[in-house]
Design a protein around this motif. Structure first.
Motif, PDB file in Angstrom:
ATOM      1  N   GLY A 147      -0.886  17.356  -6.302  1.00  0.00           N
ATOM      2  CA  GLY A 147       0.405  18.142  -6.844  1.00  0.00           C
ATOM      3  C   GLY A 147       1.415  18.669  -5.986  1.00  0.00           C
ATOM      4  N   MET A 148       1.546  17.852  -4.932  1.00  0.00           N
ATOM      5  CA  MET A 148       2.297  18.687  -3.918  1.00  0.00           C
ATOM      6  C   MET A 148       3.944  18.012  -4.406  1.00  0.00           C
ATOM      7  N   GLN A 149       4.665  19.007  -3.843  1.00  0.00           N
ATOM      8  CA  GLN A 149       6.278  18.865  -4.164  1.00  0.00           C
ATOM      9  C   GLN A 149       6.451  17.887  -5.686  1.00  0.00           C
ATOM     10  N   LYS A 150       5.778  18.904  -6.721  1.00  0.00           N
ATOM     11  CA  LYS A 150       5.894  18.068  -8.218  1.00  0.00           C
ATOM     12  C   LYS A 150       7.332  17.790  -8.674  1.00  0.00           C
ATOM     13  N   GLU A 151       8.246  18.337  -8.421  1.00  0.00           N
ATOM     14  CA  GLU A 151       9.622  18.098  -8.773  1.00  0.00           C
ATOM     15  C   GLU A 151      10.149  16.843  -7.995  1.00  0.00           C
ATOM     16  N   ILE A 152      10.001  16.898  -6.739  1.00  0.00           N
ATOM     17  CA  ILE A 152      10.335  15.701  -6.196  1.00  0.00           C
ATOM     18  C   ILE A 152       9.650  14.347  -6.338  1.00  0.00           C
ATOM     19  N   PHE A 153       8.425  14.624  -6.478  1.00  0.00           N
ATOM     20  CA  PHE A 153       7.564  13.580  -6.724  1.00  0.00           C
ATOM     21  C   PHE A 153       7.906  12.962  -8.085  1.00  0.00           C
ATOM     22  N   LYS A 210      10.571  12.764  -9.695  1.00  0.00           N
ATOM     23  CA  LYS A 210      11.903  12.016  -9.556  1.00  0.00           C
ATOM     24  C   LYS A 210      11.695  10.471  -9.051  1.00  0.00           C
ATOM     25  N   LEU A 211      10.574  10.535  -8.097  1.00  0.00           N
ATOM     26  CA  LEU A 211      10.302   9.181  -7.132  1.00  0.00           C
ATOM     27  C   LEU A 211       9.660   8.513  -8.692  1.00  0.00           C
ATOM     28  N   LEU A 222      10.200   9.118   0.968  1.00  0.00           N
ATOM     29  CA  LEU A 222      10.266   8.231   0.170  1.00  0.00           C
ATOM     30  C   LEU A 222      10.907   8.418  -1.252  1.00  0.00           C
ATOM     31  N   SER A 223      10.889   9.578  -1.407  1.00  0.00           N
ATOM     32  CA  SER A 223      11.772   9.829  -2.800  1.00  0.00           C
ATOM     33  C   SER A 223      13.298   9.598  -2.505  1.00  0.00           C
ATOM     34  N   GLY A 224      13.583  10.209  -1.246  1.00  0.00           N
ATOM     35  CA  GLY A 224      15.153  10.101  -0.878  1.00  0.00           C
ATOM     36  C   GLY A 224      15.636   8.679  -0.621  1.00  0.00           C
ATOM     37  N   ILE A 225      14.625   7.857  -0.008  1.00  0.00           N
ATOM     38  CA  ILE A 225      14.983   6.648   0.530  1.00  0.00           C
ATOM     39  C   ILE A 225      14.822   5.870  -0.466  1.00  0.00           C
ATOM     40  N   LEU A 226      13.633   5.734  -1.337  1.00  0.00           N
ATOM     41  CA  LEU A 226      13.536   4.682  -2.227  1.00  0.00           C
ATOM     42  C   LEU A 226      14.503   4.886  -3.278  1.00  0.00           C
ATOM     43  N   SER A 227      14.994   6.210  -3.870  1.00  0.00           N
ATOM     44  CA  SER A 227      15.830   6.469  -4.691  1.00  0.00           C
ATOM     45  C   SER A 227      17.302   5.897  -4.248  1.00  0.00           C
ATOM     46  N   ARG A 228      17.591   6.089  -3.019  1.00  0.00           N
ATOM     47  CA  ARG A 228      18.996   5.454  -2.765  1.00  0.00           C
ATOM     48  C   ARG A 228      19.137   3.992  -2.648  1.00  0.00           C
ATOM     49  N   LEU A 229      17.803   3.343  -2.289  1.00  0.00           N
ATOM     50  CA  LEU A 229      17.726   1.944  -2.343  1.00  0.00           C
ATOM     51  C   LEU A 229      17.762   1.232  -3.892  1.00  0.00           C
ATOM     52  N   LEU A 230      17.067   2.175  -4.708  1.00  0.00           N
ATOM     53  CA  LEU A 230      17.010   1.563  -6.120  1.00  0.00           C
ATOM     54  C   LEU A 230      18.308   1.584  -6.701  1.00  0.00           C
ATOM     55  N   GLU A 284       0.845  -1.249   0.019  1.00  0.00           N
ATOM     56  CA  GLU A 284      -0.223  -0.155   0.077  1.00  0.00           C
ATOM     57  C   GLU A 284       1.182   1.075   0.056  1.00  0.00           C
ATOM     58  N   ILE A 285       1.703   1.402  -0.899  1.00  0.00           N
ATOM     59  CA  ILE A 285       2.620   2.420  -1.038  1.00  0.00           C
ATOM     60  C   ILE A 285       1.802   3.610  -1.380  1.00  0.00           C
ATOM     61  N   GLN A 286       2.000   4.803  -0.723  1.00  0.00           N
ATOM     62  CA  GLN A 286       1.056   6.128  -0.874  1.00  0.00           C
ATOM     63  C   GLN A 286       2.110   7.223  -0.686  1.00  0.00           C
ATOM     64  N   THR A 287       1.582   8.240  -1.347  1.00  0.00           N
ATOM     65  CA  THR A 287       2.150   9.518  -1.425  1.00  0.00           C
ATOM     66  C   THR A 287       1.281  10.580  -1.036  1.00  0.00           C
TER      67      THR A 287
END
Length: 485
Positions: free
Chosen positions: A228-234, A236-237, A199-207, A187-190
């Protein structure tokens, strides 16, 4: 060239200050107009070039296999497929983890707090080191550079907290080894700013480091952030997920939990309405269970994350009893419900009302509670005011909002914590909680309620109940103790 010239001019210092601390400064000294850390990177690049000439270019790790991102409707089998895969990796993949969204976010919060606390505790030490350097009988410029180097290292540590959390996210508690080659994320959610950034920082690092992710969700990656929150960071995720995971849509409109329930003879663990007959049946079930396990009913205290505890009014041998108001009418959250689910294989909850806008915060807590009891495969016995299908219908006061996102800090309400907004129950003139309606699409709450109803129905089936003794952590701990004897 400027560094080389300065190095030649300061040959006198090289001979005089013949110790490791000054050698470090001398080898990296740079002119005033150079940015902090440039000298270090120049030295690093020179070392890389020398290594390349001696032993050849650094080998590149082969790409990791792609993971899976499974999405679709409630009860379509997403979690079941993920759990089947996770079970199949036992004994084959050494480092693996399975997390539900609530548990993962709590783990992230806990690790971030630990790292932040350690860094705060190390700050006086950094200042002490810098002060000690300034007290040495060296050239003032040399001391200033060395002190600045210590401060620079501290700043870099503070900025890189999310990669540090990712590196600690899969520490093996038993073997104390870093890893988890496979992450199963249910149930991944943002739905809030914190989740998107974390999640963007952590999953990017793990992947990027080769971790394979198998995730489930009710939405496709690109549709997770409709607000539409934090569109640029989202974005990237999303790019990372689509690059490293195959997307699989389970398009079935059938809720297989309901289908199984219709095809089987359900064992009654859900009693309604709250009248004499249902109350007697509920009490009979309680006495049957207490008699079967033969425990003595006592009050108990269980540990919760972040050093907290939770009082359990009635419990014995892995069985506990609560009222709805005790669990959902107080400011409890996912951490409390995880603690209950991990400690008790059978949970009795009485006096469950019909959910409406008037008690929207309690409704959200109840849904989170059901999620955790289901995820830990608990046996749940309920005494409620209505049938399962009518439990979340709302009233004339309005339909329910999904408050699943109101657990972490967001940009709404001036950065206030969501639980404070809920506790105060502040509403705008339109009748909806002020500052939050913009991030509710209408689909999120529908999905949350449908999921809770679907899970409550499955939790009455023999297939689910027969699995409690095999899958619940309480019995797994018992089996492990017997194997060690």
């Amino acid at each position: 060239m400027e560094e080389v010239e300065l190095h030649q001019k300061d040959e006198y210092w090289w001979k005089r200050l013949n110790n490791k601390l000054t050698e470090r400064w001398e080898s990296r000294k740079r002119p005033k107009n150079m940015e902090s850390g440039v000298g270090k990177w120049v030295s690093y690049l020179k070392r890389e070039k020398k290594l390349d000439s001696l032993v050849g270019h650094r080998p590149t790790a082969p790409p990791a296999p792609k993971g899976l991102y499974i999405y679709g409707n409630v009860g379509s089998g997403k979690t079941m497929l993920m759990d089947m895969f996770y079970s199949a990796t036992k004994g084959i993949v050494k480092h693996r983890r399975r997390y539900h969204f609530h548990e993962a976010m709590l783990r992230i919060n806990e690790q971030m707090h630990k790292i932040w606390k350690n860094q705060i505790e190390e700050k006086p030490l950094q200042s002490t080191i810098a002060g000690w350097i300034m007290s040495l009988p060296f050239d003032t410029k040399a001391k200033e550079w060395l002190a600045a180097e210590e401060r620079y290292k501290q700043e870099v540590q503070m900025k890189n907290i999310l990669p540090a959390v990712a590196d600690m996210f899969f520490l093996d508690g038993e073997e104390n080894e870093k890893g988890a080659s496979i992450l199963c994320f249910d149930e991944i959610q943002t739905v809030d700013v914190f989740a998107i950034v974390a999640l963007s920082g952590i999953l990017s690092r793990l992947l990027s480091s080769g971790t394979i992710i198998v995730a489930t969700s009710n939405r496709a990656p690109k549709d997770l952030n409709e607000a539409g929150m934090q569109k640029e960071i989202f974005q990237k995720l999303v790019s990372k997920l689509e690059e490293h995971c195959e997307k699989v849509l389970i398009g079935s409109e059938i809720d297989y939990r309901r289908f199984i329930a219709q095809k089987s003879e359900n064992q009654v663990h859900y009693f309604w309405p709250i009248e004499k007959e249902a109350m007697n049946e509920f009490e009979k079930k309680w006495h049957d269970v207490t008699g079967r396990f033969g425990g003595r009913i006592i009050s108990n205290t269980i540990s919760v994350m972040f050093g907290r505890t939770l009082e359990v009014p009635q419990s014995f041998d892995g069985v506990a009893r609560f009222t709805f108001e005790y669990l959902c009418g107080r400011p409890l959250g996912a951490a409390d419900y995880i603690a209950v689910a991990e400690n008790f294989h059978t949970v009795f909850i009485s006096d469950i009302p019909v959910m409406s806008m008037r008690i929207r915060d309690k409704a959200r807590r109840f849904i989170t509670l059901i999620d955790e009891l289901y995820n830990h495969h608990c046996c749940l016995c309920c005494l409620a005011s209505s049938s399962i299908d009518e439990l979340f219908q709302g009233t004339e006061e309005g339909t329910l909002f999904d408050l699943e996102s109101f657990q972490f800090e967001t940009e709404t309400e001036g950065g206030r914590l969501r639980r404070n907004v809920l506790a105060e129950g502040r509403v705008s003139s339109g009748g909806a909680p002020s500052g939050i309606t913009s991030i509710l699409s209408g689909q999120e709450e529908i999905f949350a309620f449908q999921r809770a109803v679907s899970r409550l129905i499955e939790m009455q089936t023999p297939l689910y109940l027969d699995g409690v003794s095999n899958f619940h952590p309480y019995f797994q701990r018992q089996h492990k103790k017997l194997q060690q004897l």
